[in-house]
Design an enzyme around this catalytic site. Structure first.
Site, PDB file in Angstrom:
ATOM      1  N   HIS A 142       1.081  -1.425  -0.009  1.00 46.38           N
ATOM      2  CA  HIS A 142      -0.294  -0.329   0.018  1.00 46.38           C
ATOM      3  C   HIS A 142       0.940   1.326   0.149  1.00 46.38           C
ATOM      4  O   HIS A 142      -0.259   2.537  -0.003  1.00 46.38           O
ATOM      5  CB  HIS A 142      -1.027  -0.085   0.855  1.00 46.38           C
ATOM      6  CG  HIS A 142      -0.356  -0.163   2.255  1.00 46.38           C
ATOM      7  ND1 HIS A 142      -1.047   0.255   3.365  1.00 46.38           N
ATOM      8  CD2 HIS A 142       1.253  -0.331   2.915  1.00 46.38           C
ATOM      9  CE1 HIS A 142      -0.292  -0.009   4.882  1.00 46.38           C
ATOM     10  NE2 HIS A 142       0.861   0.064   4.179  1.00 46.38           N
ATOM     11  N   HIS A 143       1.854   0.847  -0.290  1.00 51.01           N
ATOM     12  CA  HIS A 143       3.164   2.629  -0.141  1.00 51.01           C
ATOM     13  C   HIS A 143       3.295   2.662  -1.944  1.00 51.01           C
ATOM     14  O   HIS A 143       3.974   3.843  -1.866  1.00 51.01           O
ATOM     15  CB  HIS A 143       4.055   2.083   0.795  1.00 51.01           C
ATOM     16  CG  HIS A 143       3.736   2.377   2.516  1.00 51.01           C
ATOM     17  ND1 HIS A 143       3.218   3.280   2.797  1.00 51.01           N
ATOM     18  CD2 HIS A 143       4.200   1.267   3.413  1.00 51.01           C
ATOM     19  CE1 HIS A 143       3.342   2.637   4.377  1.00 51.01           C
ATOM     20  NE2 HIS A 143       3.822   1.715   4.148  1.00 51.01           N
ATOM     21  N   CYS A 144       3.068   1.599  -2.200  1.00 48.99           N
ATOM     22  CA  CYS A 144       3.044   2.212  -3.985  1.00 48.99           C
ATOM     23  C   CYS A 144       2.159   2.765  -4.580  1.00 48.99           C
ATOM     24  O   CYS A 144       1.289   2.500  -4.689  1.00 48.99           O
ATOM     25  CB  CYS A 144       3.656   0.737  -4.235  1.00 48.99           C
ATOM     26  SG  CYS A 144       4.005   0.524  -6.270  1.00 48.99           S
ATOM     27  N   GLN A 184       0.254   3.989   6.791  1.00 47.79           N
ATOM     28  CA  GLN A 184      -0.937   5.000   6.071  1.00 47.79           C
ATOM     29  C   GLN A 184      -0.729   4.418   4.959  1.00 47.79           C
ATOM     30  O   GLN A 184       0.247   4.011   4.339  1.00 47.79           O
ATOM     31  CB  GLN A 184      -0.611   6.472   6.743  1.00 47.79           C
ATOM     32  CG  GLN A 184      -1.413   7.181   5.364  1.00 47.79           C
ATOM     33  CD  GLN A 184      -1.228   9.030   4.687  1.00 47.79           C
ATOM     34  OE1 GLN A 184       0.238   9.029   5.686  1.00 47.79           O
ATOM     35  NE2 GLN A 184      -0.929   9.352   3.777  1.00 47.79           N
ATOM     36  N   ASN A 186      -0.416   5.145   1.629  1.00 50.30           N
ATOM     37  CA  ASN A 186      -0.528   6.142   0.663  1.00 50.30           C
ATOM     38  C   ASN A 186      -0.103   6.021  -0.714  1.00 50.30           C
ATOM     39  O   ASN A 186      -0.314   6.672  -1.178  1.00 50.30           O
ATOM     40  CB  ASN A 186       0.638   7.420   1.192  1.00 50.30           C
ATOM     41  CG  ASN A 186       2.185   6.183   1.117  1.00 50.30           C
ATOM     42  OD1 ASN A 186       2.135   5.266   1.307  1.00 50.30           O
ATOM     43  ND2 ASN A 186       3.117   7.475   0.777  1.00 50.30           N
TER      44      ASN A 186
END
Length: 356
Positions: A142-144, A184, A186
């Site tokens: 979920h950070h990509c 988070q 992001n």
């Protein structure tokens, strides 16, 4: 016209909608030990589930690697080309020595496992719609975002799974992401910043990586947690906000990012949730989805301790024991509103025929 992809070929109906491949696991020359990540966690989850006789090798859906053509549905060509530089991959995975390896080794030993997990998430998206639920034992990067990796995330599998569904599956036009990893999310937030079809709920430790203020603007339901948050407060917040999110918008698919880095003692998460608390959390989310008959796709995301794999397996077993995931139910599509409608329509046609 969407390109042809092997990721959307139908899985055998005898299989559970649980997606995995031995290629998920990252192992080479002990380098994986330089990251707090248990890089063999995914295989351990599957082994626990086999020991408990929930699944067998021929009953799980084998993940296929996402091709460049698949990845380009979201990623820019420029970003994918950057991954041909080992130092870029070293930065994204936070394993500095990777910078000194020839890129063909990095592709085979680091990026191929991540591409296979990404393929697994895309496959699980379609399975969830077909069967009412699906679990990719990996994924949750979920950070990509489309043009930038980070935090061990090299491909935007959550964005990809949702865009694939929007483009290829009739009747899927709204999605809700419930992101309960300690960090988070992001990446998907940046990707869906101005996309009103996607509702994002994100509960995370407000003081840790990535602290992406710009990405926060995409969150419809933001649950910012304090250091050391414990079970009671956490579960109450998850319950309130998951219910609130699904009451506000009834999506066609839920993507549930079930990171286990909320576990007490996680070196990166900074929260203090017990193993039982994690099992209960997953139960809360699945109950909310099943009660509303919304297909749910779960990905396992972050979780950096040796005991993590056992907890994920325990959670899946708990979901099964409670009847929230079930092979028979899944294959008959009884919980899938679209399948139900088809059954009702054909029953109606038969009644009309017999009345004539």
């Amino acid at each position: 016209r969407p390109h042809r992809t092997e990721l959307y070929e139908d899985a055998p109906s005898a299989c559970w909608p649980i997606v995995y491949s031995p290629d998920y696991n990252i192992t080479f020359m002990g380098l994986e030990k330089l990251h707090p990540f248990d890089a063999g966690k995914w295989g351990k989850v599957i082994n626990f589930l086999k020991e408990e006789k929930l699944i067998a090798d021929d009953l799980i859906v084998e993940a296929r690697e996402a091709t460049d053509e698949d990845l380009l549905i979201v990623h820019t060509r420029r970003y994918l080309n950057k991954l041909k530089w080992s130092f870029v991959v070293a930065t994204i995975t936070e394993i500095p020595p990777v910078a000194f390896l020839p890129n063909f080794v990095v592709q085979r030993k680091v990026l191929k496992p991540l591409r296979t997990q990404t393929g697994g998430t895309i496959m699980a998206g379609k399975l969830a719609v077909d069967r009412g639920w699906a679990i990719n034992v990996g994924g949750g990067f979920h950070h990509c975002s489309s043009d930038k990796g980070g935090g061990f995330c090299a491909y935007a599998d959550i964005t990809l799974a949702i865009k694939f569904l929007f483009e290829r599956v009739q009747g899927v036009s709204k999605a809700t992401i419930i992101d309960l990893d300690a960090h988070q999310g992001n990446g998907h937030e940046r990707d869906f910043m101005d996309d009103h079809r996607v509702y994002i709920m994100d509960a995370y430790n407000r003081y840790i990586y990535p602290g992406d203020g710009f990405a926060k603007r995409a969150i419809k339901r933001k649950v910012e947690l304090e250091w050391g948050t414990e079970d009671t407060e956490y579960l109450q917040k998850v319950h309130t906000h998951v219910e609130g999110a699904l009451n506000e918008l009834k999506p066609d698919i839920i993507v549930y990012n079930a990171g286990t880095d909320i576990l007490d003692g996680d070196p990166l998460g900074g929260l203090a949730i017990s193993p039982q608390g994690i099992v209960k959390r997953d139960e809360v989310v699945f109950k909310a989805a099943r009660r509303r008959r919304i297909p749910i796709l779960m990905v396992t995301s972050g979780g950096y301790q040796k005991r993590t794999a056992r907890i994920i397996a325990d959670s899946i077993l708990n979901l099964h024991n409670l009847g929230l995931i079930d092979k028979e139910l899944a294959t008959s599509g009884a919980e899938n509103p679209r399948v139900e409608q088809m059954i009702r329509d054909s029953a109606k046609d038969l009644t009309n025929l017999s009345l004539q």
